[in-house]
Motif scaffolding. Sequence first.
Motif, PDB file in Angstrom:
ATOM      1  N   PHE A   1     -42.542 -35.067 -25.241  1.00  0.00           N
ATOM      2  CA  PHE A   1     -42.165 -36.480 -25.226  1.00  0.00           C
ATOM      3  C   PHE A   1     -41.498 -36.990 -26.608  1.00  0.00           C
ATOM      4  CE2 PHE A   1     -45.973 -35.793 -22.703  1.00  0.00           C
ATOM      5  CZ  PHE A   1     -45.697 -36.726 -21.675  1.00  0.00           C
TER       6      PHE A   1
ATOM      7  N   SER B   1     -50.763 -28.992 -35.276  1.00  0.00           N
ATOM      8  CA  SER B   1     -50.093 -29.380 -34.044  1.00  0.00           C
ATOM      9  C   SER B   1     -48.922 -30.087 -34.464  1.00  0.00           C
ATOM     10  CB  SER B   1     -50.978 -29.874 -33.289  1.00  0.00           C
ATOM     11  OG  SER B   1     -51.109 -31.298 -33.409  1.00  0.00           O
ATOM     12  N   LEU B   2     -48.756 -31.010 -35.283  1.00  0.00           N
ATOM     13  CA  LEU B   2     -47.816 -31.670 -35.769  1.00  0.00           C
ATOM     14  C   LEU B   2     -46.626 -31.086 -36.643  1.00  0.00           C
ATOM     15  CD1 LEU B   2     -49.665 -35.002 -36.426  1.00  0.00           C
ATOM     16  CD2 LEU B   2     -47.969 -34.991 -34.875  1.00  0.00           C
TER      17      LEU B   2
ATOM     18  N   SER C   1     -52.593 -33.456 -30.972  1.00  0.00           N
ATOM     19  CA  SER C   1     -51.457 -33.845 -29.794  1.00  0.00           C
ATOM     20  C   SER C   1     -50.135 -33.817 -30.352  1.00  0.00           C
ATOM     21  CB  SER C   1     -51.522 -35.568 -29.701  1.00  0.00           C
ATOM     22  OG  SER C   1     -51.215 -36.283 -31.000  1.00  0.00           O
ATOM     23  N   GLY C   2     -49.699 -32.834 -31.441  1.00  0.00           N
ATOM     24  CA  GLY C   2     -48.569 -32.518 -31.952  1.00  0.00           C
ATOM     25  C   GLY C   2     -47.730 -31.974 -30.873  1.00  0.00           C
ATOM     26  N   ALA C   3     -48.419 -30.879 -30.327  1.00  0.00           N
ATOM     27  CA  ALA C   3     -47.527 -30.160 -29.491  1.00  0.00           C
ATOM     28  C   ALA C   3     -46.691 -30.916 -28.231  1.00  0.00           C
ATOM     29  CB  ALA C   3     -48.562 -29.249 -28.621  1.00  0.00           C
ATOM     30  N   TYR C   4     -47.181 -32.238 -27.757  1.00  0.00           N
ATOM     31  CA  TYR C   4     -46.578 -33.010 -27.183  1.00  0.00           C
ATOM     32  C   TYR C   4     -45.128 -33.585 -27.554  1.00  0.00           C
ATOM     33  CZ  TYR C   4     -50.513 -32.398 -24.155  1.00  0.00           C
ATOM     34  OH  TYR C   4     -51.459 -31.924 -23.188  1.00  0.00           O
ATOM     35  N   VAL C   5     -45.142 -33.666 -28.901  1.00  0.00           N
ATOM     36  CA  VAL C   5     -43.995 -34.509 -29.577  1.00  0.00           C
ATOM     37  C   VAL C   5     -43.164 -33.389 -30.679  1.00  0.00           C
ATOM     38  CG1 VAL C   5     -45.073 -36.700 -29.483  1.00  0.00           C
ATOM     39  CG2 VAL C   5     -45.426 -35.187 -31.325  1.00  0.00           C
ATOM     40  N   SER C   6     -43.668 -32.315 -30.992  1.00  0.00           N
ATOM     41  CA  SER C   6     -42.808 -31.574 -32.138  1.00  0.00           C
ATOM     42  C   SER C   6     -41.797 -30.858 -31.674  1.00  0.00           C
ATOM     43  CB  SER C   6     -43.993 -31.015 -32.952  1.00  0.00           C
ATOM     44  OG  SER C   6     -44.604 -30.319 -32.184  1.00  0.00           O
ATOM     45  N   SER C   7     -41.503 -30.604 -30.370  1.00  0.00           N
ATOM     46  CA  SER C   7     -40.432 -29.938 -29.877  1.00  0.00           C
ATOM     47  C   SER C   7     -39.137 -30.604 -29.664  1.00  0.00           C
ATOM     48  CB  SER C   7     -40.834 -29.109 -28.545  1.00  0.00           C
ATOM     49  OG  SER C   7     -39.588 -28.551 -28.100  1.00  0.00           O
TER      50      SER C   7
ATOM     51  N   PHE D   1     -44.823 -41.334 -26.587  1.00  0.00           N
ATOM     52  CA  PHE D   1     -46.021 -40.870 -26.585  1.00  0.00           C
ATOM     53  C   PHE D   1     -47.216 -41.632 -27.265  1.00  0.00           C
ATOM     54  CE2 PHE D   1     -49.528 -37.670 -27.362  1.00  0.00           C
ATOM     55  CZ  PHE D   1     -49.862 -37.346 -26.155  1.00  0.00           C
TER      56      PHE D   1
ATOM     57  N   SER E   1     -44.851 -29.254 -17.907  1.00  0.00           N
ATOM     58  CA  SER E   1     -45.304 -29.297 -19.216  1.00  0.00           C
ATOM     59  C   SER E   1     -45.158 -27.697 -19.450  1.00  0.00           C
ATOM     60  CB  SER E   1     -46.871 -29.456 -19.570  1.00  0.00           C
ATOM     61  OG  SER E   1     -47.676 -28.807 -19.017  1.00  0.00           O
TER      62      SER E   1
ATOM     63  N   GLY F   1     -49.135 -27.501 -20.738  1.00  0.00           N
ATOM     64  CA  GLY F   1     -48.158 -26.333 -20.945  1.00  0.00           C
ATOM     65  C   GLY F   1     -47.504 -26.600 -22.491  1.00  0.00           C
TER      66      GLY F   1
END
Lengths: 371, 371
Positions: free
Chosen positions: A266, B91-92, A255-261, A271, A91, B256
């Motif tokens: 993810f 975050s999104l 949770s957006g940090a996990y999917v917005s890049s 996710f 991550s 991360g």
Amino acid sequence: MEKSNETFEVTYHISANSLSDAESVSEKIGVEQSVEMPLSALPGSAKKSLPETLLVSQIDDDRWKIVLSFPLQLVEGDANQFLNVLYGNISLYKGIKIVDISNSILENLFNGPSFGIEGIRNMAGIKKRPLSCTALKPVGLSPHELAERAYQFAMGGIDIIKDDHGLANQSSAGFKERVISCAEAIKRAKDKTGKRTLFFPNITTSAKDIFHNFELAIEAGADGVLVSPQLSGLSVLWDLAARAECPVMAHPAFSGAYVSSQNSGFTLDVFYGKLWRSMGADAIIYPNAGGRFPFSEDECLSLHKTCISDLCEFLQSFPVPAGGIQLSSIKKWIEFYGTETLFLVGGSLYTQKKGIKSAAEQFQKILVDYE
Amino acid sequence: MEKSNETFEVTYHISANSLSDAESVSEKIGVEQSVEMPLSALPGSAKKSLPETLLVSQIDDDRWKIVLSFPLQLVEGDANQFLNVLYGNISLYKGIKIVDISNSILENLFNGPSFGIEGIRNMAGIKKRPLSCTALKPVGLSPHELAERAYQFAMGGIDIIKDDHGLANQSSAGFKERVISCAEAIKRAKDKTGKRTLFFPNITTSAKDIFHNFELAIEAGADGVLVSPQLSGLSVLWDLAARAECPVMAHPAFSGAYVSSQNSGFTLDVFYGKLWRSMGADAIIYPNAGGRFPFSEDECLSLHKTCISDLCEFLQSFPVPAGGIQLSSIKKWIEFYGTETLFLVGGSLYTQKKGIKSAAEQFQKILVDYE
């Protein structure tokens, strides 16, 4: 892609300049997510901990697809340790995106939803058509004011009323009093109309206190609960699902940090779809395309499909598109997603000129055509 | 920047093309993170829930700095709800980075570390010099093999031995047996050398089970614990700190995504420094510049400073740079960070030709010069 019961596979898209660079990134991921030490110093008895690269293939100028096969023994029955192997240290890297996870490991660790689409449909008494959902808001109103809104929505026939995910335990409307008032108002509407409206209050708080909120909510007459797993801790989701007392609706806050890049984290469907469905979310709220959030129709459709398609014999999760859906566009979205959809419309109902009861009636009128 | 006790401030860097665009993004953030509904439909009694824009100022062609002042009543005593207001729905979004949080809200919700640098120094009996730390690994070894490594490190004089964050409850070394064996081996070394080495086993698991692991660890003779807050749930961190039974070392696994994007998420120092220190981490492991992770010296130095500078009268957190530090570069990093640093060196010790006891001795030899 399944190799054996003793391994599980993860598929990544990575940034690399050449085949050898991509192979080197693949090895780095494998080492980082398992033994985390230079291979030159790895003792023989720990070699069994190393994952194996199954595939390295070019997608684009500088993006590659790789598949790693991890020994199941890295994880063994601990879902948090699985998340660690999946995305712990990487991550912190740039350019690594997880695009698939083999079903074997999800099946091994999780049980999926306890109610699922069918359970929610049974509770609401609705067989085929899409369901409606709205959010009680805004924060700052009293329990009485929120309950009055809940009453109007229920009188208008909304299928599910959830709390706004920003309603917590504010002094303007403390958790217990608010939940009791709203549940009572919704029941009062049902006594008048005969139509059942389900109530899902927001119980999100610390991992220590959320089960207390859960019990208060059930006692007050809630039909389900809303939780933001990334705020309370992901394990709260599978712990709530294991209780199987009521459906759990999951909200993507924090949770957006996990999917917005574009190139890391993810995909939306892995996710929220694969992971959250496996972990037990009966309904999954996600940021719909064309609203306030920057996700594409393709991403959203793919997530929707993952919620309802075959996955480890898990029950289906109700996909809940949200985040700026207009009442005027519901028909378009039903054509797009199909009827196995729970539409969450908030703001657009509040701004209808004839008030929220009338807005709810309009919403229901669109949906009943699909029964 | 503090406005009053009734509000708290958050500073963002955002993407925008003009002043009016930046003002509009600021309003969007304010609405999204509070009432989450069109302002045209906002009832008068909820207007008090809206944040206020205090500053909009250009940094660069397309980046702007904005400061929003939020009513404290949005949060009121619930740290999870604070995290929601801070970064829940945004975050999104793309292009929003949190670069500061006013101390008032941290002070209001959190208590900081229970031991801090001073507490850990007292336990280790070390006054001034930097401390050494290493990681027991790799996963796949037996409890006996891991304990032998712990013994060698302790005989070499390492100050703190932590588990690799990938050691969980694998059948190769089940949690309880592993922790007991390693604690016993470290004690045996102390009986020989007289030098105390602290042991911090990894207790990370689900929020429900982590306190059971915590108790087993304490019972087995652990001096502190290692936890990955983003895996177990952030609230676990402040719950562990509140117990104040032993120091808590926090590991960045799975976190991360919040810090590795240039233009979104959090700066390294706000996330690990301000937040994790406030939440109670006595020691904070972070990915050091120049190692395996892509963070700059400036980012790392700024995080290091936030761990040890004045913050709400909280105890200091030990900054723990990690992720590829070489034994040969320790001196350079001491000059860079100063002596209030706990150096975590793993791989580099395992690859020294004369074995890990000798590697540990070399490590200590560098540090004692700074006492």
